[in-house]
Design an enzyme around this catalytic site. Structure first.
Site, PDB file in Angstrom:
ATOM      1  N   CYS A   1      26.934 -10.474  70.901  1.00  0.00           N
ATOM      2  CA  CYS A   1      28.347 -10.796  71.149  1.00  0.00           C
ATOM      3  C   CYS A   1      29.275  -9.615  70.907  1.00  0.00           C
ATOM      4  O   CYS A   1      30.464  -9.686  71.212  1.00  0.00           O
ATOM      5  CB  CYS A   1      28.780 -12.001  70.313  1.00  0.00           C
TER       6      CYS A   1
ATOM      7  N   CYS B   1      26.147 -17.336  66.603  1.00  0.00           N
ATOM      8  CA  CYS B   1      25.658 -16.413  67.645  1.00  0.00           C
ATOM      9  C   CYS B   1      24.169 -16.109  67.435  1.00  0.00           C
ATOM     10  O   CYS B   1      23.367 -16.218  68.344  1.00  0.00           O
ATOM     11  CB  CYS B   1      26.504 -15.143  67.635  1.00  0.00           C
TER      12      CYS B   1
ATOM     13  N   HIS C   1      28.319   9.581  68.224  1.00  0.00           N
ATOM     14  CA  HIS C   1      27.110   8.765  68.026  1.00  0.00           C
ATOM     15  C   HIS C   1      27.383   7.544  67.149  1.00  0.00           C
ATOM     16  O   HIS C   1      26.458   6.963  66.586  1.00  0.00           O
ATOM     17  CB  HIS C   1      25.987   9.621  67.421  1.00  0.00           C
TER      18      HIS C   1
ATOM     19  N   ARG D   1      16.215  17.437  62.160  1.00  0.00           N
ATOM     20  CA  ARG D   1      15.334  18.463  62.727  1.00  0.00           C
ATOM     21  C   ARG D   1      15.370  19.796  61.995  1.00  0.00           C
ATOM     22  O   ARG D   1      14.711  20.740  62.426  1.00  0.00           O
ATOM     23  CB  ARG D   1      15.704  18.713  64.196  1.00  0.00           C
TER      24      ARG D   1
HETATM   25  P1  NAD Z   1      19.708  18.065  63.714  1.00  0.00           P
HETATM   26  O1  NAD Z   1      18.969  17.446  62.575  1.00  0.00           O
HETATM   27  O2  NAD Z   1      19.053  18.084  65.048  1.00  0.00           O
HETATM   28  O3  NAD Z   1      20.096  19.611  63.362  1.00  0.00           O
HETATM   29  C1  NAD Z   1      20.715  19.956  62.162  1.00  0.00           C
HETATM   30  C2  NAD Z   1      20.798  21.484  62.117  1.00  0.00           C
HETATM   31  O4  NAD Z   1      21.538  21.842  60.954  1.00  0.00           O
HETATM   32  C3  NAD Z   1      19.431  22.176  61.997  1.00  0.00           C
HETATM   33  O5  NAD Z   1      19.319  23.175  62.999  1.00  0.00           O
HETATM   34  C4  NAD Z   1      19.434  22.798  60.577  1.00  0.00           C
HETATM   35  O6  NAD Z   1      18.795  24.036  60.526  1.00  0.00           O
HETATM   36  C5  NAD Z   1      20.906  22.950  60.310  1.00  0.00           C
HETATM   37  N1  NAD Z   1      21.264  22.851  58.884  1.00  0.00           N
HETATM   38  C6  NAD Z   1      20.907  21.886  58.008  1.00  0.00           C
HETATM   39  N2  NAD Z   1      21.492  22.097  56.804  1.00  0.00           N
HETATM   40  C7  NAD Z   1      22.222  23.234  56.924  1.00  0.00           C
HETATM   41  C8  NAD Z   1      23.074  23.972  56.042  1.00  0.00           C
HETATM   42  N3  NAD Z   1      23.307  23.543  54.789  1.00  0.00           N
HETATM   43  N4  NAD Z   1      23.636  25.105  56.502  1.00  0.00           N
HETATM   44  C9  NAD Z   1      23.416  25.536  57.767  1.00  0.00           C
HETATM   45  N5  NAD Z   1      22.661  24.860  58.660  1.00  0.00           N
HETATM   46  C10 NAD Z   1      22.070  23.721  58.244  1.00  0.00           C
HETATM   47  O7  NAD Z   1      21.110  17.337  63.773  1.00  0.00           O
HETATM   48  P2  NAD Z   1      22.126  17.118  64.981  1.00  0.00           P
HETATM   49  O8  NAD Z   1      22.177  18.348  65.820  1.00  0.00           O
HETATM   50  O9  NAD Z   1      23.341  16.556  64.374  1.00  0.00           O
HETATM   51  O10 NAD Z   1      21.507  15.983  65.921  1.00  0.00           O
HETATM   52  C11 NAD Z   1      20.692  14.956  65.532  1.00  0.00           C
HETATM   53  C12 NAD Z   1      21.237  13.560  65.354  1.00  0.00           C
HETATM   54  O11 NAD Z   1      21.105  13.306  63.993  1.00  0.00           O
HETATM   55  C13 NAD Z   1      22.659  13.263  65.640  1.00  0.00           C
HETATM   56  O12 NAD Z   1      22.673  12.338  66.659  1.00  0.00           O
HETATM   57  C14 NAD Z   1      23.211  12.562  64.380  1.00  0.00           C
HETATM   58  O13 NAD Z   1      23.776  11.323  64.730  1.00  0.00           O
HETATM   59  C15 NAD Z   1      21.990  12.277  63.563  1.00  0.00           C
HETATM   60  N6  NAD Z   1      22.075  12.436  62.099  1.00  0.00           N
HETATM   61  C16 NAD Z   1      23.247  12.320  61.431  1.00  0.00           C
HETATM   62  C17 NAD Z   1      23.276  12.462  60.046  1.00  0.00           C
HETATM   63  C18 NAD Z   1      24.591  12.305  59.346  1.00  0.00           C
HETATM   64  O14 NAD Z   1      25.438  11.528  59.784  1.00  0.00           O
HETATM   65  N7  NAD Z   1      24.814  13.033  58.259  1.00  0.00           N
HETATM   66  C19 NAD Z   1      22.114  12.747  59.354  1.00  0.00           C
HETATM   67  C20 NAD Z   1      20.900  12.868  60.058  1.00  0.00           C
HETATM   68  C21 NAD Z   1      20.904  12.720  61.443  1.00  0.00           C
END
Ligand code: NAD
Length: 273
Positions: A147, A179, A136, A49
């Site tokens: 299974c 399975c 998560h 996001r």
């Molecule tokens: P999100 O995508 O909703 O939010 C990420 C936030 O990080 C944003 O507000 C963005 O502005 C900020 N951001 C990104 N890069 C940045 C940086 N370099 N410095 C400062 N801020 C930065 O992510 P979320 O809140 O973790 O929730 C969304 C879901 O996304 C989670 O459930 C997670 O499992 C999944 N997800 C995980 C990964 C991963 O494992 N790396 C990647 C993508 C999504």
């Protein structure tokens, strides 16, 4: 890789946000870190996001992340396996943000690291796996939706590479019978319950900490985001580090909007800013 905005670090009464956050970290005895996708963008894994997020660019992709779509549509599973095969996670290495949390652990104050990330980079950086709650799940393993058998992800990706579009669970379920259940990465999809003991552990830790450090999360996914008000209501100080404002900035003692891989080392004292 996504570029994060320059750091807002205006001095107030002679102290910058970074200085004040550093003081809070230095005086904390029991820290819970809550991390999100933003801590891994500097490692080349896009968030969902943020301004360059996967769902910001393609809102349709969010719909395909539901458990219901995955379980009911072989085409969705086919696409999901191709995306897993091509994921930047397999080549990603930890960055200064991950290492700053290892420093916090070495200082003896990191109680628990709750991560919404599924990439395993905190453990790769050296955080004690016993302290990590992957709320998560993890994309480094695969689970059978029938299974429950768990398999390392690389084994199943080899089958996808060899041409299987929607690999089924190979576990035996009787003589001469396998399975055959649907396989999925061991992550929590939308519409899927969290693992109760992981959530309980995270909530207990947030209730008992004296500092909650929320890093790189839009704080819009529940119940993980709810750990911030849980800690606040239990009397903990709250520091938020994120590239853009979050809904919980108003209850935070300090909210810093800047690049995590620069800000986090500065506030844990492992690098100047
Ligand atoms: P999100 O995508 O909703 O939010 C990420 C936030 O990080 C944003 O507000 C963005 O502005 C900020 N951001 C990104 N890069 C940045 C940086 N370099 N410095 C400062 N801020 C930065 O992510 P979320 O809140 O973790 O929730 C969304 C879901 O996304 C989670 O459930 C997670 O499992 C999944 N997800 C995980 C990964 C991963 O494992 N790396 C990647 C993508 C999504």
């Amino acid at each position: 890789m996504q570029s994060a905005p320059a750091c807002e670090n205006r001095p107030v009464n002679g102290l910058s946000n970074i200085d004040m956050a550093r003081d809070l970290v230095a005086s904390a005895k029991r820290v819970v870190a809550l991390t999100g996708a933003g801590i891994s963008t500097a490692s080349g894994i896009p968030d969902f996001r943020g301004p360059s997020g996967v769902w910001t660019k393609n809102p349709e992709a969010e719909k395909l992340s539901t458990l219901q779509a995955y379980m009911s549509d072989p085409e969705v599973r086919h696409r999901a396996w191709q995306e897993r095969l091509e994921s930047p996670t397999w080549k990603a290495t930890p960055n200064a943000g991950h290492y700053a949390l290892v420093t916090l652990e070495h200082l003896g104050v990191l109680d628990t690291l709750v991560t919404q990330n599924i990439d395993g980079l905190h453990q790769a950086a050296g955080t004690d796996p016993e302290r990590v709650v992957e709320i998560h799940g993890t994309m480094r393993e695969v689970t059978c939706m029938s299974c429950g058998a768990r398999t390392p992800m690389p084994e199943v990706l080899e089958r996808v590479k060899a041409g299987e579009q929607d690999p089924a669970c190979p576990e035996p379920s009787g003589p001469d019978k396998m399975c055959g259940g649907i396989l999925k990465s061991a992550t929590i999809s939308f519409g899927q319950n969290l693992v109760a003991e992981d959530l309980e552990r995270a909530e207990r830790a947030a209730s008992a900490c004296d500092l909650l450090l929320a890093v790189g999360s839009s704080l819009s996914v529940y119940p993980a985001a709810g750990l911030v008000p849980t800690a606040h209501l239990s009397g903990a100080r709250v520091v938020i580090v994120n590239g853009e404002p979050t809904q919980y900035d108003s209850i935070a003692d300090i909210a810093i909007h800047g690049p995590i891989n620069e800000v986090l080392p500065a506030i844990v004292g492992s690098a100047p800013l």
